[in-house]
Design a protein around this motif. Structure first.
Motif, mmCIF file in Angstrom:
data_model
loop_
_atom_site.group_PDB
_atom_site.id
_atom_site.type_symbol
_atom_site.label_atom_id
_atom_site.label_comp_id
_atom_site.label_asym_id
_atom_site.label_seq_id
_atom_site.Cartn_x
_atom_site.Cartn_y
_atom_site.Cartn_z
ATOM 1 N N TRP A 113 3.744 -1.561 -11.630
ATOM 2 C CA TRP A 113 3.450 -2.418 -12.800
ATOM 3 C C TRP A 113 4.426 -2.113 -13.926
ATOM 4 N N SER A 116 7.324 -4.198 -13.469
ATOM 5 C CA SER A 116 7.171 -5.619 -13.867
ATOM 6 C C SER A 116 7.265 -5.759 -15.367
ATOM 7 N N TYR A 117 6.627 -4.837 -16.083
ATOM 8 C CA TYR A 117 6.661 -4.933 -17.546
ATOM 9 C C TYR A 117 8.063 -4.679 -18.073
ATOM 10 N N THR A 143 -0.171 -8.132 -12.348
ATOM 11 C CA THR A 143 -0.722 -7.180 -11.377
ATOM 12 C C THR A 143 -1.429 -7.888 -10.228
ATOM 13 N N ALA A 149 3.335 -7.283 -6.477
ATOM 14 C CA ALA A 149 2.696 -5.960 -6.537
ATOM 15 C C ALA A 149 3.149 -5.113 -5.349
ATOM 16 N N PHE A 292 -0.814 -1.662 -21.238
ATOM 17 C CA PHE A 292 -0.376 -2.874 -20.553
ATOM 18 C C PHE A 292 -0.919 -4.153 -21.215
#
Ligand code: PHE
Length: 456
Positions: A113, A116-117, A143, A149, A292
Protein backbone atom coordinates in the motif's frame (compact mmCIF):
# COMPACT_ATOMS: atom_id res chain seq x y z
CA UNK A 1 38.94 -22.44 2.65
CA UNK A 2 36.12 -20.42 4.12
CA UNK A 3 35.59 -20.73 7.85
CA UNK A 4 32.06 -21.69 8.89
CA UNK A 5 31.25 -18.15 9.93
CA UNK A 6 32.63 -16.73 6.69
CA UNK A 7 30.33 -19.07 4.80
CA UNK A 8 27.29 -17.87 6.75
CA UNK A 9 28.33 -14.23 6.47
CA UNK A 10 28.87 -11.58 9.13
CA UNK A 11 28.53 -7.84 9.58
CA UNK A 12 31.72 -6.01 8.75
CA UNK A 13 31.42 -3.72 11.77
CA UNK A 14 29.31 -2.78 14.74
CA UNK A 15 27.83 0.11 12.77
CA UNK A 16 26.86 -2.37 10.07
CA UNK A 17 24.99 -4.40 12.67
CA UNK A 18 23.32 -1.32 14.14
CA UNK A 19 22.06 -0.15 10.74
CA UNK A 20 20.73 -3.58 9.87
CA UNK A 21 19.15 -4.31 13.26
CA UNK A 22 17.73 -0.81 13.59
CA UNK A 23 16.45 -1.27 10.03
CA UNK A 24 14.65 -4.41 11.16
CA UNK A 25 13.21 -2.71 14.20
CA UNK A 26 12.21 0.52 12.45
CA UNK A 27 9.31 -0.28 10.19
CA UNK A 28 5.60 0.10 9.66
CA UNK A 29 5.41 -0.49 13.41
CA UNK A 30 7.09 2.84 14.07
CA UNK A 31 5.67 5.05 11.38
CA UNK A 32 2.25 3.55 10.76
CA UNK A 33 1.26 1.70 13.94
CA UNK A 34 2.92 3.71 16.71
CA UNK A 35 1.22 7.01 15.82
CA UNK A 36 -2.22 5.51 15.37
CA UNK A 37 -1.99 3.44 18.55
CA UNK A 38 -0.83 6.51 20.45
CA UNK A 39 -3.70 8.48 18.88
CA UNK A 40 -6.25 5.87 19.94
CA UNK A 41 -4.80 5.49 23.43
CA UNK A 42 -4.56 9.04 24.65
CA UNK A 43 -1.32 10.44 23.21
CA UNK A 44 1.16 11.36 25.94
CA UNK A 45 0.01 8.78 28.47
CA UNK A 46 0.55 6.02 25.94
CA UNK A 47 3.94 7.40 24.95
CA UNK A 48 5.12 7.44 28.54
CA UNK A 49 4.01 3.88 29.20
CA UNK A 50 5.53 2.82 25.90
CA UNK A 51 8.89 4.24 26.95
CA UNK A 52 8.70 2.33 30.23
CA UNK A 53 7.89 -0.88 28.34
CA UNK A 54 10.87 -0.41 26.04
CA UNK A 55 13.27 0.12 28.94
CA UNK A 56 11.92 -2.48 31.36
CA UNK A 57 10.86 -5.22 28.96
CA UNK A 58 11.95 -4.49 25.40
CA UNK A 59 15.66 -3.94 26.03
CA UNK A 60 16.03 -6.91 28.42
CA UNK A 61 14.34 -9.26 25.92
CA UNK A 62 16.43 -7.78 23.10
CA UNK A 63 19.57 -8.57 25.10
CA UNK A 64 18.34 -12.11 25.69
CA UNK A 65 17.91 -12.69 21.95
CA UNK A 66 21.22 -11.10 21.07
CA UNK A 67 23.01 -13.20 23.71
CA UNK A 68 21.66 -16.42 22.19
CA UNK A 69 22.62 -15.39 18.67
CA UNK A 70 26.06 -14.13 19.54
CA UNK A 71 26.93 -17.16 21.65
CA UNK A 72 25.81 -19.79 19.12
CA UNK A 73 26.41 -18.00 15.80
CA UNK A 74 23.34 -19.78 14.47
CA UNK A 75 19.81 -19.29 13.15
CA UNK A 76 17.04 -19.63 15.78
CA UNK A 77 16.62 -23.42 15.41
CA UNK A 78 20.35 -24.12 15.26
CA UNK A 79 20.94 -21.86 18.23
CA UNK A 80 18.67 -23.85 20.56
CA UNK A 81 20.05 -27.12 19.15
CA UNK A 82 23.53 -25.99 20.02
CA UNK A 83 22.71 -24.88 23.55
CA UNK A 84 20.44 -27.79 24.54
CA UNK A 85 20.94 -30.63 22.06
CA UNK A 86 18.28 -33.29 21.95
CA UNK A 87 15.68 -31.17 23.70
CA UNK A 88 12.37 -29.70 22.56
CA UNK A 89 13.72 -26.13 22.64
CA UNK A 90 14.58 -25.99 18.91
CA UNK A 91 10.81 -26.10 18.35
CA UNK A 92 10.75 -22.60 19.80
CA UNK A 93 13.25 -21.55 17.13
CA UNK A 94 11.01 -23.22 14.54
CA UNK A 95 8.05 -21.22 15.82
CA UNK A 96 10.13 -18.09 15.36
CA UNK A 97 10.90 -18.96 11.75
CA UNK A 98 7.25 -19.73 11.03
CA UNK A 99 6.33 -16.42 12.65
CA UNK A 100 8.79 -14.50 10.49
CA UNK A 101 7.30 -16.12 7.44
CA UNK A 102 3.74 -15.47 8.62
CA UNK A 103 4.41 -11.82 9.41
CA UNK A 104 6.16 -11.28 6.06
CA UNK A 105 3.11 -12.65 4.27
CA UNK A 106 0.82 -9.87 5.54
CA UNK A 107 3.37 -7.13 6.26
CA UNK A 108 4.34 -7.13 2.58
CA UNK A 109 0.73 -6.38 1.67
CA UNK A 110 0.65 -3.26 3.85
CA UNK A 111 4.09 -2.38 2.53
CA UNK A 112 2.57 -2.66 -0.95
CA UNK A 113 0.00 0.00 0.00
CA UNK A 114 2.85 2.39 0.75
CA UNK A 115 3.97 1.89 -2.85
CA UNK A 116 0.50 2.74 -4.18
CA UNK A 117 0.44 5.89 -2.08
CA UNK A 118 3.96 6.76 -3.15
CA UNK A 119 2.95 6.34 -6.76
CA UNK A 120 -0.12 8.47 -6.22
CA UNK A 121 2.00 11.17 -4.57
CA UNK A 122 4.69 11.11 -7.26
CA UNK A 123 2.06 11.58 -9.94
CA UNK A 124 0.73 14.62 -8.09
CA UNK A 125 -2.33 12.87 -6.69
CA UNK A 126 -2.28 14.70 -3.39
CA UNK A 127 -2.11 18.16 -4.91
CA UNK A 128 -5.81 18.89 -4.68
CA UNK A 129 -8.22 19.15 -1.79
CA UNK A 130 -9.76 15.90 -0.60
CA UNK A 131 -12.51 15.53 1.96
CA UNK A 132 -12.30 12.83 4.64
CA UNK A 133 -14.84 10.78 2.71
CA UNK A 134 -12.94 11.13 -0.55
CA UNK A 135 -9.76 10.09 1.20
CA UNK A 136 -11.47 7.05 2.70
CA UNK A 137 -12.81 6.19 -0.75
CA UNK A 138 -9.32 6.45 -2.21
CA UNK A 139 -8.00 4.08 0.45
CA UNK A 140 -10.72 1.55 -0.33
CA UNK A 141 -10.04 1.94 -4.02
CA UNK A 142 -6.26 1.48 -3.73
CA UNK A 143 -6.23 -1.36 -1.21
CA UNK A 144 -9.31 -3.05 -2.59
CA UNK A 145 -8.00 -3.35 -6.13
CA UNK A 146 -7.20 -7.07 -6.30
CA UNK A 147 -4.69 -6.90 -9.13
CA UNK A 148 -2.70 -3.97 -7.78
CA UNK A 149 -2.69 -5.24 -4.21
CA UNK A 150 -1.17 -8.53 -5.37
CA UNK A 151 1.31 -6.90 -7.75
CA UNK A 152 2.56 -4.42 -5.17
CA UNK A 153 2.96 -7.02 -2.42
CA UNK A 154 4.87 -9.04 -5.02
CA UNK A 155 7.08 -6.09 -5.91
CA UNK A 156 7.88 -5.66 -2.26
CA UNK A 157 8.77 -9.30 -1.75
CA UNK A 158 10.87 -9.15 -4.90
CA UNK A 159 12.84 -6.18 -3.58
CA UNK A 160 13.31 -8.06 -0.33
CA UNK A 161 14.59 -11.17 -2.13
CA UNK A 162 17.08 -9.08 -4.13
CA UNK A 163 18.63 -7.70 -0.98
CA UNK A 164 18.64 -10.93 1.05
CA UNK A 165 20.16 -13.05 -1.71
CA UNK A 166 23.08 -10.60 -1.81
CA UNK A 167 24.24 -11.87 1.56
CA UNK A 168 24.69 -10.51 5.05
CA UNK A 169 27.33 -7.87 4.39
CA UNK A 170 27.02 -7.61 0.58
CA UNK A 171 23.21 -7.40 0.55
CA UNK A 172 21.65 -6.50 3.89
CA UNK A 173 24.42 -4.40 5.41
CA UNK A 174 25.13 -2.57 2.19
CA UNK A 175 21.48 -1.73 1.59
CA UNK A 176 20.60 -0.69 5.13
CA UNK A 177 23.72 1.48 5.38
CA UNK A 178 22.35 3.58 2.54
CA UNK A 179 18.64 3.46 3.35
CA UNK A 180 18.76 4.15 7.09
CA UNK A 181 20.55 7.49 6.87
CA UNK A 182 18.18 8.52 4.04
CA UNK A 183 15.26 7.58 6.24
CA UNK A 184 16.60 9.53 9.18
CA UNK A 185 17.20 12.66 7.12
CA UNK A 186 13.69 12.61 5.61
CA UNK A 187 12.17 12.00 9.03
CA UNK A 188 13.97 14.90 10.63
CA UNK A 189 13.12 17.28 7.78
CA UNK A 190 9.45 16.29 7.84
CA UNK A 191 9.28 16.52 11.64
CA UNK A 192 10.75 20.04 11.58
CA UNK A 193 8.33 21.01 8.83
CA UNK A 194 5.39 19.60 10.73
CA UNK A 195 6.25 21.00 14.17
CA UNK A 196 6.70 24.49 12.75
CA UNK A 197 3.27 24.54 11.06
CA UNK A 198 0.69 26.91 12.56
CA UNK A 199 -0.65 25.26 15.70
CA UNK A 200 1.89 22.44 15.24
CA UNK A 201 2.95 22.72 18.87
CA UNK A 202 -0.49 21.47 19.91
CA UNK A 203 0.49 18.17 18.29
CA UNK A 204 3.77 18.11 20.20
CA UNK A 205 1.91 18.70 23.43
CA UNK A 206 -0.55 15.95 22.58
CA UNK A 207 2.33 13.53 22.14
CA UNK A 208 4.32 14.44 25.22
CA UNK A 209 1.83 15.69 27.80
CA UNK A 210 0.38 12.66 29.54
CA UNK A 211 -3.32 12.67 30.34
CA UNK A 212 -3.39 10.05 33.07
CA UNK A 213 -7.14 9.75 33.00
CA UNK A 214 -6.65 7.82 29.75
CA UNK A 215 -4.47 5.15 31.37
CA UNK A 216 -5.97 1.73 31.85
CA UNK A 217 -4.85 -1.86 31.52
CA UNK A 218 -5.60 -1.85 27.84
CA UNK A 219 -3.22 1.04 27.22
CA UNK A 220 -0.53 -0.93 29.04
CA UNK A 221 -1.16 -3.97 26.89
CA UNK A 222 -1.12 -1.94 23.68
CA UNK A 223 2.14 -0.32 24.70
CA UNK A 224 3.82 -3.58 25.58
CA UNK A 225 2.63 -5.34 22.45
CA UNK A 226 3.83 -2.41 20.40
CA UNK A 227 7.24 -2.48 22.12
CA UNK A 228 7.75 -6.17 21.32
CA UNK A 229 6.64 -5.81 17.71
CA UNK A 230 8.56 -2.62 17.16
CA UNK A 231 11.84 -4.03 18.46
CA UNK A 232 11.33 -7.14 16.26
CA UNK A 233 11.29 -9.41 19.31
CA UNK A 234 9.81 -12.83 19.95
CA UNK A 235 10.62 -14.50 16.64
CA UNK A 236 14.37 -14.77 16.51
CA UNK A 237 15.13 -11.82 14.22
CA UNK A 238 17.54 -10.52 16.82
CA UNK A 239 18.97 -14.01 17.44
CA UNK A 240 19.76 -14.15 13.73
CA UNK A 241 21.14 -10.62 13.44
CA UNK A 242 23.11 -11.05 16.68
CA UNK A 243 24.64 -14.22 15.27
CA UNK A 244 26.36 -12.20 12.53
CA UNK A 245 28.00 -9.79 14.98
CA UNK A 246 31.72 -10.47 15.36
CA UNK A 247 32.66 -11.51 18.89
CA UNK A 248 34.99 -8.57 19.21
CA UNK A 249 32.17 -6.01 19.08
CA UNK A 250 30.59 -4.45 22.16
CA UNK A 251 27.15 -6.08 22.30
CA UNK A 252 25.49 -4.05 25.08
CA UNK A 253 26.28 -0.79 23.27
CA UNK A 254 25.06 -2.19 19.96
CA UNK A 255 21.81 -3.44 21.55
CA UNK A 256 21.02 -0.20 23.34
CA UNK A 257 21.75 1.77 20.17
CA UNK A 258 19.18 -0.27 18.26
CA UNK A 259 16.50 0.29 20.92
CA UNK A 260 17.39 3.96 21.09
CA UNK A 261 17.04 4.52 17.33
CA UNK A 262 13.84 2.52 17.19
CA UNK A 263 12.28 4.65 19.91
CA UNK A 264 13.51 7.98 18.59
CA UNK A 265 12.11 7.17 15.17
CA UNK A 266 8.70 6.23 16.52
CA UNK A 267 8.64 9.56 18.37
CA UNK A 268 9.77 11.43 15.25
CA UNK A 269 6.97 9.77 13.30
CA UNK A 270 4.58 11.08 15.94
CA UNK A 271 6.15 14.50 15.55
CA UNK A 272 5.40 14.41 11.84
CA UNK A 273 1.86 13.18 12.07
CA UNK A 274 0.26 14.87 15.07
CA UNK A 275 1.41 18.46 14.48
CA UNK A 276 0.25 18.13 10.86
CA UNK A 277 -3.14 16.86 12.02
CA UNK A 278 -3.50 19.54 14.70
CA UNK A 279 -2.48 22.30 12.33
CA UNK A 280 -5.50 21.58 10.16
CA UNK A 281 -7.80 20.63 13.01
CA UNK A 282 -8.09 16.94 12.03
CA UNK A 283 -8.90 13.87 14.12
CA UNK A 284 -6.12 11.99 15.97
CA UNK A 285 -8.06 8.81 16.53
CA UNK A 286 -8.07 7.63 12.95
CA UNK A 287 -6.95 4.10 13.86
CA UNK A 288 -5.13 2.06 11.21
CA UNK A 289 -6.25 4.59 8.61
CA UNK A 290 -4.32 7.42 10.25
CA UNK A 291 -1.46 7.63 7.76
CA UNK A 292 -3.45 6.32 4.81
CA UNK A 293 -6.75 8.16 5.27
CA UNK A 294 -6.29 11.10 7.64
CA UNK A 295 -2.94 12.29 6.27
CA UNK A 296 -4.01 12.36 2.59
CA UNK A 297 -6.99 14.52 3.53
CA UNK A 298 -4.68 17.15 5.03
CA UNK A 299 -1.75 17.20 2.58
CA UNK A 300 -3.48 19.81 0.48
CA UNK A 301 -3.80 22.17 3.44
CA UNK A 302 -0.06 21.96 4.09
CA UNK A 303 2.40 24.14 2.20
CA UNK A 304 3.97 22.02 -0.57
CA UNK A 305 1.68 19.22 0.57
CA UNK A 306 2.28 16.97 -2.40
CA UNK A 307 6.03 17.08 -1.81
CA UNK A 308 5.38 16.27 1.84
CA UNK A 309 3.35 13.28 0.67
CA UNK A 310 6.09 12.02 -1.67
CA UNK A 311 8.68 12.24 1.10
CA UNK A 312 6.40 10.63 3.66
CA UNK A 313 5.40 7.57 1.63
CA UNK A 314 8.94 7.11 0.38
CA UNK A 315 10.03 7.06 3.99
CA UNK A 316 7.34 4.54 4.90
CA UNK A 317 8.39 2.28 2.03
CA UNK A 318 12.05 2.37 3.07
CA UNK A 319 11.18 1.61 6.68
CA UNK A 320 9.04 -1.32 5.60
CA UNK A 321 11.71 -2.71 3.28
CA UNK A 322 14.47 -2.83 5.89
CA UNK A 323 12.02 -4.78 8.10
CA UNK A 324 10.87 -7.25 5.45
CA UNK A 325 14.54 -7.96 4.79
CA UNK A 326 14.96 -9.18 8.36
CA UNK A 327 11.76 -11.23 8.24
CA UNK A 328 12.95 -13.11 5.18
CA UNK A 329 16.51 -13.36 6.52
CA UNK A 330 15.38 -15.30 9.60
CA UNK A 331 13.83 -17.96 7.36
CA UNK A 332 16.74 -17.95 4.92
CA UNK A 333 19.34 -18.31 7.69
CA UNK A 334 17.64 -21.49 8.85
CA UNK A 335 17.79 -23.15 5.45
CA UNK A 336 21.35 -21.96 4.83
CA UNK A 337 22.66 -23.16 8.22
CA UNK A 338 20.65 -26.29 8.82
CA UNK A 339 19.75 -27.55 5.35
CA UNK A 340 22.85 -26.24 3.59
CA UNK A 341 20.85 -24.56 0.86
CA UNK A 342 22.51 -21.80 -1.07
CA UNK A 343 21.40 -18.34 0.04
CA UNK A 344 20.04 -17.63 -3.47
CA UNK A 345 17.93 -20.75 -3.52
CA UNK A 346 16.59 -20.09 -0.02
CA UNK A 347 15.78 -16.44 -0.75
CA UNK A 348 13.97 -17.10 -4.04
CA UNK A 349 12.12 -20.21 -2.95
CA UNK A 350 10.97 -18.89 0.42
CA UNK A 351 10.19 -15.47 -1.00
CA UNK A 352 8.13 -17.13 -3.75
CA UNK A 353 6.12 -19.26 -1.31
CA UNK A 354 5.61 -16.25 0.90
CA UNK A 355 4.22 -14.32 -2.04
CA UNK A 356 1.68 -17.08 -2.64
CA UNK A 357 0.62 -16.92 1.02
CA UNK A 358 0.39 -13.13 0.80
CA UNK A 359 -2.23 -13.29 -1.96
CA UNK A 360 -5.25 -13.97 0.32
CA UNK A 361 -4.19 -11.04 2.51
CA UNK A 362 -3.81 -8.84 -0.55
CA UNK A 363 -7.36 -9.78 -1.56
CA UNK A 364 -8.77 -9.25 1.91
CA UNK A 365 -9.41 -5.51 1.75
CA UNK A 366 -12.31 -5.69 -0.64
CA UNK A 367 -10.62 -7.47 -3.56
CA UNK A 368 -12.40 -10.72 -2.74
CA UNK A 369 -15.58 -11.05 -0.71
CA UNK A 370 -14.41 -14.40 0.67
CA UNK A 371 -11.14 -13.15 2.16
CA UNK A 372 -12.56 -9.77 3.19
CA UNK A 373 -14.99 -11.33 5.62
CA UNK A 374 -13.10 -14.52 6.32
CA UNK A 375 -13.77 -15.80 9.83
CA UNK A 376 -15.93 -14.09 12.42
CA UNK A 377 -16.30 -11.04 10.20
CA UNK A 378 -12.56 -10.44 10.22
CA UNK A 379 -10.55 -10.07 7.06
CA UNK A 380 -7.74 -12.48 6.25
CA UNK A 381 -4.99 -9.91 6.83
CA UNK A 382 -6.26 -9.05 10.31
CA UNK A 383 -6.44 -12.74 11.18
CA UNK A 384 -2.85 -13.19 10.06
CA UNK A 385 -1.85 -10.29 12.28
CA UNK A 386 -3.68 -11.83 15.24
CA UNK A 387 -2.10 -15.26 14.74
CA UNK A 388 1.46 -14.21 13.98
CA UNK A 389 1.80 -10.63 15.15
CA UNK A 390 -0.05 -11.12 18.45
CA UNK A 391 -0.14 -14.75 19.61
CA UNK A 392 2.95 -16.21 18.04
CA UNK A 393 5.15 -13.23 18.85
CA UNK A 394 4.03 -13.10 22.49
CA UNK A 395 4.33 -16.86 22.98
CA UNK A 396 7.81 -16.71 21.42
CA UNK A 397 8.89 -13.84 23.65
CA UNK A 398 7.51 -15.53 26.78
CA UNK A 399 9.25 -18.85 26.12
CA UNK A 400 12.44 -17.05 25.17
CA UNK A 401 12.54 -15.28 28.54
CA UNK A 402 11.90 -18.54 30.34
CA UNK A 403 14.64 -20.23 28.33
CA UNK A 404 17.29 -17.62 28.99
CA UNK A 405 16.38 -17.05 32.62
CA UNK A 406 15.68 -20.57 33.78
CA UNK A 407 17.17 -23.06 31.32
CA UNK A 408 20.30 -21.59 29.77
CA UNK A 409 20.83 -19.36 32.80
CA UNK A 410 21.57 -15.70 33.31
CA UNK A 411 25.34 -16.19 33.94
CA UNK A 412 25.81 -17.85 30.53
CA UNK A 413 23.83 -15.12 28.82
CA UNK A 414 25.88 -12.44 30.51
CA UNK A 415 29.06 -14.22 29.51
CA UNK A 416 27.91 -14.08 25.91
CA UNK A 417 26.95 -10.41 26.07
CA UNK A 418 30.36 -9.61 27.54
CA UNK A 419 32.36 -11.75 25.12
CA UNK A 420 34.09 -8.72 23.59
CA UNK A 421 35.54 -7.86 27.00
CA UNK A 422 33.13 -4.96 27.55
CA UNK A 423 31.03 -5.37 30.62
CA UNK A 424 27.25 -5.33 30.72
CA UNK A 425 26.10 -2.41 32.84
CA UNK A 426 23.43 -3.05 35.50
CA UNK A 427 23.78 -6.84 35.37
CA UNK A 428 21.76 -7.33 38.53
CA UNK A 429 18.90 -5.30 37.13
CA UNK A 430 18.93 -7.13 33.80
CA UNK A 431 18.92 -10.45 35.58
CA UNK A 432 15.94 -9.42 37.72
CA UNK A 433 14.00 -8.09 34.73
CA UNK A 434 14.55 -11.10 32.50
CA UNK A 435 13.75 -13.60 35.25
CA UNK A 436 10.65 -12.02 36.68
CA UNK A 437 9.38 -8.83 35.12
CA UNK A 438 9.58 -9.78 31.43
CA UNK A 439 8.01 -13.25 31.61
CA UNK A 440 5.22 -12.03 33.89
CA UNK A 441 4.47 -8.99 31.73
CA UNK A 442 4.47 -10.96 28.49
CA UNK A 443 2.42 -13.72 30.15
CA UNK A 444 -0.17 -11.14 31.19
CA UNK A 445 -0.36 -9.80 27.63
CA UNK A 446 -1.09 -13.29 26.36
CA UNK A 447 -3.83 -13.86 28.91
CA UNK A 448 -5.21 -10.42 28.13
CA UNK A 449 -5.51 -11.01 24.40
CA UNK A 450 -7.05 -14.43 24.97
CA UNK A 451 -9.60 -13.18 27.47
CA UNK A 452 -10.56 -9.83 25.97
CA UNK A 453 -9.91 -10.59 22.31
CA UNK A 454 -8.47 -7.11 21.99
CA UNK A 455 -5.40 -7.26 19.87
CA UNK A 456 -2.47 -4.99 19.23
N1 PHE B 1 9.82 -4.17 13.95
C1 PHE B 1 9.15 -4.14 12.69
C2 PHE B 1 8.30 -2.87 12.63
O1 PHE B 1 8.27 -2.11 13.58
C3 PHE B 1 8.32 -5.35 12.42
C4 PHE B 1 9.02 -6.64 12.65
C5 PHE B 1 8.58 -7.49 13.64
C6 PHE B 1 10.15 -6.97 11.90
C7 PHE B 1 9.25 -8.68 13.90
C8 PHE B 1 10.83 -8.14 12.14
C9 PHE B 1 10.38 -8.98 13.14
O2 PHE B 1 7.64 -2.62 11.68
Amino acid sequence: MATPSAARGAWTSRTGFIFAAAGSAIGLGNIWRFPYTAGESGGGAFVLIYLLCVVLIGIPVLFAELAIGRSTEKNPVGAFKKIVPGSMWPVLGGLGIATGFGILAFYSVIAGWTLSYLFKAVTGGFGQAMTADESAALFTQLTGDPVWAIILAGVFILLTIFVVQGGVSGGIERTTKILMPVLLVILVILAIRSVTLPNGMAGVEYLFKPDFSKVNIQVFMQALGQALFSLSLGMGAMITYGSYLPKSENMPVAGVSVAFFDTIIALLAGLIIFPAIFSVGGETSGGPGLVFVVLPSIFNSLPAGNLFAVAFYFLLAIAALTSTISLLEVCVSYFVDEKEWSRQKAAWLLGGICFAIAIPSALSQGGSEFFTSFVGGLDFLSIQNIIWGNFSLSIGALLLCIFVAWKWGVPKAIESLEESGDSLPAKGLWSFLIRFVCPVAVGVILIFIIVTQQYF
